[in-house]
Design an enzyme around this catalytic site. Structure first.
Site, PDB file in Angstrom:
ATOM      1  N   ARG A  81       0.828  -1.200   0.000  1.00  0.00           N
ATOM      2  CA  ARG A  81       0.000   0.000   0.000  1.00  0.00           C
ATOM      3  C   ARG A  81       0.865   1.253   0.000  1.00  0.00           C
ATOM      4  O   ARG A  81       1.750   1.407   0.833  1.00  0.00           O
ATOM      5  CB  ARG A  81      -0.902  -0.025   1.233  1.00  0.00           C
ATOM      6  CG  ARG A  81      -1.584   1.267   1.589  1.00  0.00           C
ATOM      7  CD  ARG A  81      -2.933   1.411   0.921  1.00  0.00           C
ATOM      8  NE  ARG A  81      -3.546   2.650   1.313  1.00  0.00           N
ATOM      9  CZ  ARG A  81      -4.482   2.759   2.246  1.00  0.00           C
ATOM     10  NH1 ARG A  81      -4.910   1.689   2.855  1.00  0.00           N
ATOM     11  NH2 ARG A  81      -4.999   3.930   2.531  1.00  0.00           N
ATOM     12  N   ARG A  90      -6.303   1.285  -3.904  1.00  0.00           N
ATOM     13  CA  ARG A  90      -5.387   0.759  -2.901  1.00  0.00           C
ATOM     14  C   ARG A  90      -5.386  -0.758  -2.903  1.00  0.00           C
ATOM     15  O   ARG A  90      -6.413  -1.394  -3.103  1.00  0.00           O
ATOM     16  CB  ARG A  90      -5.709   1.311  -1.519  1.00  0.00           C
ATOM     17  CG  ARG A  90      -7.035   0.968  -0.897  1.00  0.00           C
ATOM     18  CD  ARG A  90      -8.195   1.919  -1.210  1.00  0.00           C
ATOM     19  NE  ARG A  90      -7.963   3.329  -1.189  1.00  0.00           N
ATOM     20  CZ  ARG A  90      -8.018   4.085  -0.085  1.00  0.00           C
ATOM     21  NH1 ARG A  90      -8.278   3.571   1.079  1.00  0.00           N
ATOM     22  NH2 ARG A  90      -7.844   5.368  -0.171  1.00  0.00           N
TER      23      ARG A  90
HETATM   24  O1  GSY Z   1     -11.855   3.137   3.750  1.00  0.00           O
HETATM   25  C1  GSY Z   1     -12.173   2.242   2.811  1.00  0.00           C
HETATM   26  C2  GSY Z   1     -11.541   2.527   1.496  1.00  0.00           C
HETATM   27  N1  GSY Z   1     -12.530   2.888   0.488  1.00  0.00           N
HETATM   28  C3  GSY Z   1     -13.434   2.092  -0.112  1.00  0.00           C
HETATM   29  C4  GSY Z   1     -13.755   0.718  -0.006  1.00  0.00           C
HETATM   30  O2  GSY Z   1     -13.149  -0.065   0.754  1.00  0.00           O
HETATM   31  N2  GSY Z   1     -14.803   0.281  -0.787  1.00  0.00           N
HETATM   32  C5  GSY Z   1     -15.499   1.101  -1.620  1.00  0.00           C
HETATM   33  N3  GSY Z   1     -16.487   0.583  -2.344  1.00  0.00           N
HETATM   34  N4  GSY Z   1     -15.187   2.406  -1.749  1.00  0.00           N
HETATM   35  C6  GSY Z   1     -14.177   2.889  -0.990  1.00  0.00           C
HETATM   36  N5  GSY Z   1     -13.720   4.138  -0.929  1.00  0.00           N
HETATM   37  C7  GSY Z   1     -12.732   4.118  -0.019  1.00  0.00           C
HETATM   38  S1  GSY Z   1     -11.828   5.505   0.434  1.00  0.00           S
END
Ligand code: GSY
Length: 181
Positions: A81, A90
């Site tokens: 990461r 990520r």
């Molecule tokens: O903090 C979570 C990271 N994240 C995500 C995720 O895990 N899933 C989805 N669908 N959207 C996200 N946006 C972020 S930032």
């Protein structure tokens, strides 16, 4: 203590990143129970990024919240990461959602997670594990359409994948390799 972690990936081999993170929790000797895995549309960030795989894990741990944060950050670093773009793609995200008997508004360790009740990608798998922790009205309060949240598989035992639906380029553990791979 019981703690709930939100785990997600939308870069590289997403299934492998989830499995490796869960294995990293298992070796802590924390009883680990994992929700089904959902494929979810990215919330925030560049429109061009791919969908996430998301799940929630419940662990039973003697680690303090801060020690658990250290483990979460180590697992993210081991997955390669790189914190370049705040809402960007990520390889692995491990967020502390809830920790029994603990609340904190420290910006580095905010518990409960400050945005968890607005995120279907957290609430759906958390509801699968512990419906009593999720507000009963979230389905009407948080906009979700079927394409933005699909249950795509489960991670069993030592995190064998049993997946349904389409695999994505770069994934090892989707249906392309079949159940039990
Ligand atoms: O903090 C979570 C990271 N994240 C995500 C995720 O895990 N899933 C989805 N669908 N959207 C996200 N946006 C972020 S930032």
């Amino acid at each position: 203590m019981e703690a709930y972690l939100g785990i997600g990936s939308n870069l590289g081999d997403r299934w492998a990143h989830l499995r490796t993170a869960l294995a990293g929790l298992v070796v802590l000797d924390a009883g680990v129970v994992v929700s089904p895995v959902y494929e979810t549309a990215p919330v925030g960030g560049p429109a061009s990024q791919g969908p996430h795989l998301n799940c929630v894990a419940r662990i039973d741990t003697e680690l303090s919240p801060r020690e658990l944060l250290g483990i979460a950050q180590r697992l993210e670093a081991e997955a390669g990461r790189v914190r370049e773009e705040r809402w960007g793609p990520r390889t692995l995200d491990v967020d502390i959602l809830l920790y029994e008997g603990f609340t904190s508004d420290d910006p580095e360790l905010t518990v409960p997670h400050p945005r968890m009740y607005e995120r279907a990608f957290v609430l759906a798998p958390l509801e699968d594990l512990a419906a009593s922790l999720v507000p009963g009205d979230w389905h009407t309060r948080v906009a979700v359409d079927r394409d933005s949240l699909r249950r795509v598989g489960v991670l069993l035992g030592p995190f064998t994948t049993v997946a349904a639906g389409r695999a994505r380029h770069g994934d090892s553990g989707g249906p392309a390799s079949g159940p039990g791979c």
